[in-house]
Scaffold this active site. Structure first.
Site, PDB file in Angstrom:
ATOM      1  N   ARG A  61      17.778  27.502 -16.341  1.00  0.00           N
ATOM      2  CA  ARG A  61      16.495  28.141 -16.397  1.00  0.00           C
ATOM      3  C   ARG A  61      15.888  28.109 -15.070  1.00  0.00           C
ATOM      4  O   ARG A  61      15.199  29.089 -14.485  1.00  0.00           O
ATOM      5  CB  ARG A  61      15.613  27.044 -17.275  1.00  0.00           C
ATOM      6  CG  ARG A  61      14.168  27.066 -17.318  1.00  0.00           C
ATOM      7  CD  ARG A  61      13.557  26.312 -18.243  1.00  0.00           C
ATOM      8  NE  ARG A  61      12.289  26.714 -18.651  1.00  0.00           N
ATOM      9  CZ  ARG A  61      11.275  25.870 -18.644  1.00  0.00           C
ATOM     10  NH1 ARG A  61      11.476  24.611 -18.065  1.00  0.00           N
ATOM     11  NH2 ARG A  61       9.795  26.530 -18.630  1.00  0.00           N
ATOM     12  N   HIS A  65      13.768  31.067 -13.448  1.00  0.00           N
ATOM     13  CA  HIS A  65      12.468  30.979 -12.864  1.00  0.00           C
ATOM     14  C   HIS A  65      12.394  31.382 -11.304  1.00  0.00           C
ATOM     15  O   HIS A  65      11.232  31.703 -10.913  1.00  0.00           O
ATOM     16  CB  HIS A  65      12.073  29.391 -12.925  1.00  0.00           C
ATOM     17  CG  HIS A  65      11.356  29.480 -14.410  1.00  0.00           C
ATOM     18  ND1 HIS A  65      10.433  28.513 -14.791  1.00  0.00           N
ATOM     19  CD2 HIS A  65      11.652  29.953 -15.777  1.00  0.00           C
ATOM     20  CE1 HIS A  65      10.051  28.451 -15.932  1.00  0.00           C
ATOM     21  NE2 HIS A  65      11.017  29.300 -16.803  1.00  0.00           N
ATOM     22  N   ASN A  94       6.221  25.185 -14.754  1.00  0.00           N
ATOM     23  CA  ASN A  94       7.496  24.628 -13.997  1.00  0.00           C
ATOM     24  C   ASN A  94       7.109  23.055 -13.838  1.00  0.00           C
ATOM     25  O   ASN A  94       7.942  22.272 -14.017  1.00  0.00           O
ATOM     26  CB  ASN A  94       7.541  25.053 -12.376  1.00  0.00           C
ATOM     27  CG  ASN A  94       8.104  26.420 -12.346  1.00  0.00           C
ATOM     28  OD1 ASN A  94       8.495  27.075 -13.449  1.00  0.00           O
ATOM     29  ND2 ASN A  94       7.952  27.069 -11.310  1.00  0.00           N
ATOM     30  N   HIS A 193      18.295  30.305 -24.676  1.00  0.00           N
ATOM     31  CA  HIS A 193      17.641  29.103 -25.514  1.00  0.00           C
ATOM     32  C   HIS A 193      18.925  28.606 -26.685  1.00  0.00           C
ATOM     33  O   HIS A 193      18.307  27.998 -27.595  1.00  0.00           O
ATOM     34  CB  HIS A 193      16.391  29.606 -25.918  1.00  0.00           C
ATOM     35  CG  HIS A 193      15.228  29.730 -25.038  1.00  0.00           C
ATOM     36  ND1 HIS A 193      14.163  30.499 -25.400  1.00  0.00           N
ATOM     37  CD2 HIS A 193      15.366  29.448 -23.825  1.00  0.00           C
ATOM     38  CE1 HIS A 193      13.430  30.351 -24.281  1.00  0.00           C
ATOM     39  NE2 HIS A 193      13.986  30.044 -23.382  1.00  0.00           N
TER      40      HIS A 193
END
Ligand code: HEM
Length: 322
Positions: A61, A65, A94, A193
């Site tokens: 992740r 990001h 975040n 996910h």
């Protein structure tokens, strides 16, 4: 023009176009300057995932990001400097959520020990994300390298670029399309996910208010981890069947309407787009097809480059500019 000259000419044009597009990454970038790089990163990730399997998901992740905010330039790793610099770490998507910074610090220290001031933090993160996926049982791929680390970033950029968990399908498609990624990339990448966890605060509205969620699944979650008020930080696995296995279970969850995020469920059964529905069915039925598309989409995600004119640097400490 003879055939060989014509070939040379077209090769030169391709090289120039690639340079203009900023797409000069190459898997061989550190072959001469840091041959130990891939094994050092792999060892660091293996240690981190052995200690805590969820860390694989967290590093994956972190890479997403990073790349979605001004390209893959390790901008997400910059610490805020109170009164002087506000970076991405405390942006809405975040704060209290992104994790794994210490793992990248530890790997960077190992890399610096064998290859001083040579390898960018952005490249370390790209390799670490690849290793995270393969260590959890997902596909492997070759990582193009040669990224530079940002010297600047902004919290606003993170807030605007990163998709929120209540995003509609059309919003997801347009956010990905703004990065040159299509519906297939969106669907395949969302398969990330299949690992990791989410906090009650990001899935509460889906399990309390939406009609698109399986009723038993929602009731169980309300009773066990996510009360109507309070418990914001309580965690649930994004793919309850196998939270630490990088498989295609997430797509079967979508079809069964047993996912935590509204934005995820938008990929299947939302009005008006048969494309993502068909991809979800294809990936649910065929793990190999998902693995291949995920790997290809990760390379495209990793090719997102900072805006032209930003030359960057090789940071010595991933948390601050040199
Ligand atoms: C398509 C739009 C996306 C949205 C709206 C979204 C949103 C979210 C949210 C809200 C969480 C839970 C965060 C928390 O509760 O603290 C999460 C977790 C996660 N996301 Fe996404 N995400 C998206 C796409 C992606 C992509 C493209 C990747 C990677 C390729 C990714 C990888 C992950 C992983 C692995 C986790 C679990 C992290 C952990 O356990 O530490 N996501 N995402």
């Amino acid at each position: 023009m003879g055939l060989s000259r014509a070939l040379w000419f077209s090769a030169a044009v391709v090289a120039v176009l690639a340079a203009v597009a900023g797409a000069q990454l190459s898997p061989a970038f550190y072959n001469a300057t840091c041959p130990a790089l891939p094994s050092v990163v792999r060892r660091g990730m293996a240690r981190a995932v052995r200690r805590e399997p969820r860390m694989g998901a967290s590093i994956l992740r972190l890479f997403f990001h990073d790349c979605f905010v001004n390209g893959c330039d390790a901008s997400v790793l910059l610490d805020d400097v109170p009164g002087n610099f506000t970076g991405e770490k405390n942006a809405g998507p975040n704060a209290n959520s992104l994790r794994g910074y210490e793992v990248i610090d530890a790997i960077k220290a190992q890399v610096e020990a064998s290859c001083k001031a040579t390898v960018s933090c952005a490249d370390i993160l790209a390799l670490a994300a690849r290793d995270a996926v393969s260590l959890l049982g997902g596909p492997n791929w070759t990582v193009p390298l040669g990224r530079r680390d940002a010297r600047l970033t902004s919290q606003d950029a993170a807030n605007t670029n990163l998709p929120p968990p209540d995003a509609s399908l059309s919003s997801l498609l347009s956010r990905f399309s703004a990065k040159g990624l299509d519906a297939r990339d969106l669907t395949a990448l969302s398969g990330a996910h299949t690992v990791g966890q989410a906090r009650c605060v990001v899935f509460r509205s889906h399990i309390y208010n939406d009609t698109t969620v399986n009723a038993t699944f929602a009731t169980d979650l309300r009773a066990s981890v996510c009360p109507a008020t309070g418990g914001d930080g309580n965690l649930a696995p994004l793919d309850p069947q196998a939270p630490n296995a990088f498989d295609n279970g997430y797509f079967r969850d979508l079809i069964a309407r047993r996912v935590l995020l509204r934005s995820d469920q938008e990929l299947y059964g939302a009005a008006g787009n048969g494309t993502t529905d068909a991809l979800v069915r294809a990936y649910a039925a065929n793990a190999t097809a998902f693995a291949a598309d995920f790997a290809a989409a990760m390379v495209r995600l990793g090719n997102l480059s900072p805006p032209a004119g930003k030359s960057g640097e090789v940071r010595l400490n991933c948390r601050r500019v040199n």
